[in-house]
Motif scaffolding. Structure first.
Motif, PDB file in Angstrom:
ATOM      1  N   GLU A 231      -1.466   9.738   7.750  1.00  0.00           N
ATOM      2  CA  GLU A 231      -1.171   9.670   6.319  1.00  0.00           C
ATOM      3  C   GLU A 231       0.105  10.455   5.991  1.00  0.00           C
ATOM      4  OE1 GLU A 231      -1.526   8.374   2.538  1.00  0.00           O
ATOM      5  OE2 GLU A 231      -2.886   7.807   4.154  1.00  0.00           O
TER       6      GLU A 231
ATOM      7  N   ALA B 123       3.169   8.609   7.302  1.00  0.00           N
ATOM      8  CA  ALA B 123       3.483   7.451   6.468  1.00  0.00           C
ATOM      9  C   ALA B 123       4.222   7.884   5.204  1.00  0.00           C
ATOM     10  CB  ALA B 123       2.213   6.689   6.110  1.00  0.00           C
ATOM     11  N   GLN B 124       3.794   8.988   4.609  1.00  0.00           N
ATOM     12  CA  GLN B 124       4.503   9.504   3.439  1.00  0.00           C
ATOM     13  C   GLN B 124       5.924   9.935   3.815  1.00  0.00           C
ATOM     14  OE1 GLN B 124       1.970  12.629   2.023  1.00  0.00           O
ATOM     15  NE2 GLN B 124       0.488  11.219   1.099  1.00  0.00           N
TER      16      GLN B 124
ATOM     17  N   TYR C  17       7.656   8.791   6.303  1.00  0.00           N
ATOM     18  CA  TYR C  17       8.400   7.561   6.595  1.00  0.00           C
ATOM     19  C   TYR C  17       9.003   6.990   5.309  1.00  0.00           C
ATOM     20  CZ  TYR C  17       9.411   2.748   7.894  1.00  0.00           C
ATOM     21  OH  TYR C  17      10.035   1.545   8.088  1.00  0.00           O
ATOM     22  N   ASN C  18       8.200   6.929   4.257  1.00  0.00           N
ATOM     23  CA  ASN C  18       8.693   6.397   2.987  1.00  0.00           C
ATOM     24  C   ASN C  18       9.811   7.267   2.413  1.00  0.00           C
ATOM     25  OD1 ASN C  18       7.039   4.130   2.918  1.00  0.00           O
ATOM     26  ND2 ASN C  18       5.346   5.303   2.084  1.00  0.00           N
ATOM     27  N   LEU C  19       9.675   8.587   2.541  1.00  0.00           N
ATOM     28  CA  LEU C  19      10.741   9.480   2.080  1.00  0.00           C
ATOM     29  C   LEU C  19      12.012   9.308   2.920  1.00  0.00           C
ATOM     30  CD1 LEU C  19       8.703  12.738   1.374  1.00  0.00           C
ATOM     31  CD2 LEU C  19       9.741  11.203  -0.319  1.00  0.00           C
TER      32      LEU C  19
ATOM     33  N   ARG D 119      12.911   6.620   4.510  1.00  0.00           N
ATOM     34  CA  ARG D 119      13.499   5.324   4.143  1.00  0.00           C
ATOM     35  C   ARG D 119      14.395   5.466   2.923  1.00  0.00           C
ATOM     36  NH1 ARG D 119       9.065   1.420   3.038  1.00  0.00           N
ATOM     37  NH2 ARG D 119      10.117   1.373   1.058  1.00  0.00           N
ATOM     38  N   LEU D 120      13.936   6.234   1.939  1.00  0.00           N
ATOM     39  CA  LEU D 120      14.755   6.466   0.743  1.00  0.00           C
ATOM     40  C   LEU D 120      15.968   7.332   1.065  1.00  0.00           C
ATOM     41  CD1 LEU D 120      11.921   7.089  -1.856  1.00  0.00           C
ATOM     42  CD2 LEU D 120      13.384   5.071  -1.673  1.00  0.00           C
TER      43      LEU D 120
ATOM     44  N   GLU E 289      18.561   5.188   3.164  1.00  0.00           N
ATOM     45  CA  GLU E 289      18.973   4.004   2.409  1.00  0.00           C
ATOM     46  C   GLU E 289      19.520   2.932   3.330  1.00  0.00           C
ATOM     47  OE1 GLU E 289      21.067   4.678  -1.271  1.00  0.00           O
ATOM     48  OE2 GLU E 289      20.453   6.787  -1.179  1.00  0.00           O
TER      49      GLU E 289
ATOM     50  N   THR F 189       9.841   3.734  13.962  1.00  0.00           N
ATOM     51  CA  THR F 189       8.862   4.784  14.179  1.00  0.00           C
ATOM     52  C   THR F 189       8.113   4.577  15.490  1.00  0.00           C
ATOM     53  OG1 THR F 189       6.995   5.957  13.192  1.00  0.00           O
ATOM     54  CG2 THR F 189       7.058   3.600  12.858  1.00  0.00           C
TER      55      THR F 189
ATOM     56  N   VAL G 287      13.156  13.801  -0.882  1.00  0.00           N
ATOM     57  CA  VAL G 287      14.253  12.943  -0.429  1.00  0.00           C
ATOM     58  C   VAL G 287      15.542  13.750  -0.318  1.00  0.00           C
ATOM     59  CG1 VAL G 287      15.661  10.930  -0.998  1.00  0.00           C
ATOM     60  CG2 VAL G 287      13.202  10.860  -1.371  1.00  0.00           C
TER      61      VAL G 287
END
Length: 172
Positions: free
Chosen positions: A51, A54-55, A57-59, A61-62, A65, A72, A159
């Motif tokens: 978990e 995954a969080q 990873y999303n950060l 990604r932002l 950019e 991963t 970020v």
């Protein structure tokens, strides 16, 4: 024109005969369902990331950019190309590379080369004797021109914090 109807009839009979041969003439093998695994063994899908990962990873990604492609859980043997003098057995190094994975990999979209490897690892105390593996990978990444960034799973990242840690800030 008189020969057209008999020719069409013969063609239709050949077609129907071939179709019947395919359907009924060949002996069918019984469907054997064998997946090659021993009796009692089963496989279950598991999440690729925790978990927290995954969080993160999303950060990431932002943060990256459009500058990088983000992957991963990449095995290190696919990131580093090991070149040894002929006759040198690379078995131990290859074994270490095969077992270790990079948590996140940042790839330049133009050159398709790995530029940064982000490892999410708990901080290891200095008195632990297993520090040789970490230094081997750090020196390998350094020699390959790949920046290794270590992140702690205990730290909460933003970020802007990741942009700073990964040195992605635009020059002013």
């Amino acid at each position: 024109m008189d020969w057209l109807y008999p020719l069409l009839g013969i063609g239709a009979l050949v077609f129907l005969g071939g179709l019947a041969w395919e359907s009924f003439g060949r002996r069918r093998r019984p469907a054997i369902v064998s997946d090659g695994s021993p009796a009692g063994m089963s496989f279950v899908a598991r999440p690729l990331l925790t978990e927290h990962e995954a969080q993160l990873y999303n950060l990431l990604r932002l943060a990256v950019e459009d500058r990088y492609l983000l992957f991963t859980q990449i095995p290190l043997w696919s990131v580093l190309d090991l070149r040894l003098p002929s006759g040198t057995p690379p078995t131990e190094t290859l074994r270490e590379l095969a077992l270790k994975r990079a948590t996140f990999v940042l790839v330049h979209p133009g050159s398709r080369l790995v530029e940064k490897v982000v490892q999410v690892e708990r901080p290891v105390p200095d008195d632990v004797p297993d520090g040789t593996q970490g230094t081997m990978f750090e020196s390998a990444f350094r020699a390959a021109g790949v920046q290794l960034v270590r992140l702690s799973p205990l730290h909460g990242y933003t970020v802007s914090g990741l942009v700073t840690v990964l040195d992605l800030a635009e020059p002013e």
